[in-house]
Design a protein around this motif. Structure first.
Motif, short mmCIF file in Angstrom:
data_model
loop_
_atom_site.label_atom_id
_atom_site.label_comp_id
_atom_site.label_asym_id
_atom_site.label_seq_id
_atom_site.Cartn_x
_atom_site.Cartn_y
_atom_site.Cartn_z
N ASN A 17 61.25 -6.47 99.13
CA ASN A 17 61.63 -6.61 97.73
C ASN A 17 61.64 -5.24 97.07
O ASN A 17 60.59 -4.69 96.72
N SER A 62 62.61 -4.35 94.15
CA SER A 62 62.17 -4.33 92.75
C SER A 62 60.67 -4.17 92.62
O SER A 62 60.17 -3.72 91.59
N ASP A 63 59.92 -4.53 93.65
CA ASP A 63 58.46 -4.37 93.63
C ASP A 63 57.99 -3.07 94.26
O ASP A 63 56.79 -2.80 94.31
#
Length: 417
Positions: free
Chosen positions: A187, A189-190
């Motif tokens: 991920n 975005s993390d």
């Protein structure tokens, strides 16, 4: 401790020695404060000042060592720092990237912390790297090959590690590398973005320090062929290119072609890269054939041509023009999504590295460049890649020459007429 080891020797002087008489020790002792250390006079105060100073420095060194050793113990007690290396694009870029990525991963973060290496070669389907090339192996380089992130399936039935705090360093900032990373189960975005191909959010490419991953649990390094090399990266690159070979099932096919090429006085490697290169950055097949004919006119009849083409059309054009002088794989598969197609591409790469000269249709292809680097690593090969657009007829000085001769011919024809 230091004073007890200093031998202080009084030097008796000034009293004549006679047989049977003892010197007057009170008169012959050195003056107050004077000592003779191995025959050289010095002051007592030098000892009084030097010993404490030396002791303080010694304590400082011991304390510093203890602090660093304690920090190392803390790092060793942490879970392993996981590196997921994803060399993207074609074989030329993958081979250029993986050594830098591996050396970079060994240099990043605290040296005392244990680390685990995972490599996703970004190959289609369930094809593994050693299905195509015999090196590097997971055992020799100490990594685990994964396909879709750090999942239980990729751990061959073992438990999947907790990704934890994720950090990412990508080789391009146009979104392509990030989409690849997302595809493989991470991920973005993390993630903490450590760096990208060029400046992003005020962070210049390559400016991140090696200690910037101290707080990371998993570091994903994608692409990286443009990364500055490290000393370890140079070691891995030299070793990889020197040992690079095809996988065992297709090795006889490679060796048969190498034997055929070795019996030829000169082999010209022709790399026709057409399918995934923009038209604006490559020479089309028609131009390539015109230039190849001009090149071959200057070559003796004994010169052979090895053709590496990602299209059947390119191979057919050269085959029809030079039916007795072409060396190539018979019935080669050009579908790079299949295992046989990838093996054919690998054979092309290693045979281009076997050629005396190499010319290519595009500057953007790293395939031919990597072939030259492989042969240099193995002890020989062409000096560099030549490109068709640099050999274009009627351009630059050649155009002026032909215009001069053309105008001259017209003038002579007019006079004769």
């Amino acid at each position: 401790l230091c004073v007890s080891r200093v031998r202080v020797m009084a030097k008796y002087t000034g009293i004549p020695q006679s047989s049977g008489s003892e010197p007057n020790r009170r008169q012959t002792l050195p003056a107050k404060g004077d000592f003779v250390v191995r025959g050289t006079p010095c002051r007592r105060k030098a000892v009084y000042v030097g010993v404490p100073l030396f002791s303080c420095l010694l304590l400082l060194v011991v304390a510093t060592f203890a602090i660093f050793n304690n920090n190392d113990d803390v790092e060793r007690s942490k879970p392993p720092l996981r590196f997921v290396l994803i060399p993207l694009a074609g074989f030329g870029n993958k081979l250029r990237s993986i050594a830098k990525l591996y050396g970079f991963a060994e240099s990043l973060g605290p040296s005392a912390r244990k680390r685990e290496m995972y490599v996703n070669w970004d190959l289609p389907g369930d094809i593994l790297w050693n299905d195509v090339f015999s090196t590097p192996t997971q055992e020799e380089w100490g990594y685990k090959e994964v396909k879709y992130g750090l999942t239980t399936a990729n751990m061959k039935g073992g438990p999947a590690p907790d990704i934890g705090s994720l950090c990412l360093w990508a080789g391009w900032d146009d979104g392509w590398a990030f989409r690849k990373v997302e595809k493989y189960g991470f991920n973005v975005s993390d993630a903490t973005i450590l760096g990208v191909g060029i400046a992003r959010d005020g962070i210049a490419y390559g400016s991140i320090t090696y200690d910037s991953v101290t707080d990371c649990d998993t570091v994903v390094l994608a692409s990286a062929w443009g990364f500055a090399n490290t000393g370890r990266g140079q070691y891995y690159e030299s070793r990889l290119l020197r040992e690079l070979d095809i996988s065992e099932p297709v090795r006889p096919r490679l060796q048969a072609l190498q034997t055929k090429m070795a019996s030829t006085a000169k082999v010209l490697g022709v790399h026709l890269r057409e399918t995934d290169i923009p038209k604006t950055s490559r020479v089309d097949l028609g131009q390539a054939m015109t230039i190849l004919r001009r090149v071959m006119v200057k070559e003796p009849n004994s010169t052979k041509i090895y053709v590496s083409s990602d299209t059947h059309e390119g191979f057919s054009l050269v085959q029809r023009a030079y039916p007795t002088r072409v060396i190539s794989q018979v019935n080669a598969t050009r579908d790079r999504s299949s295992i046989d197609g990838l093996r054919c591409a690998a054979i092309d790469l290693l045979l281009l590295a076997f050629c005396d000269e190499v010319i290519c249709t595009s500057h953007e292809s790293t395939f031919s460049q990597m072939a030259i680097e492989i042969h240099h690593a193995k002890g020989g090969g062409a000096e560099s890649v030549e490109y068709f657009d640099e050999l274009l007829p009627l351009s630059g000085p050649s155009r002026k020459k032909w215009l001069f001769f053309g105008c001259g011919a017209i003038a002579v024809g007019a006079l004769v007429g």
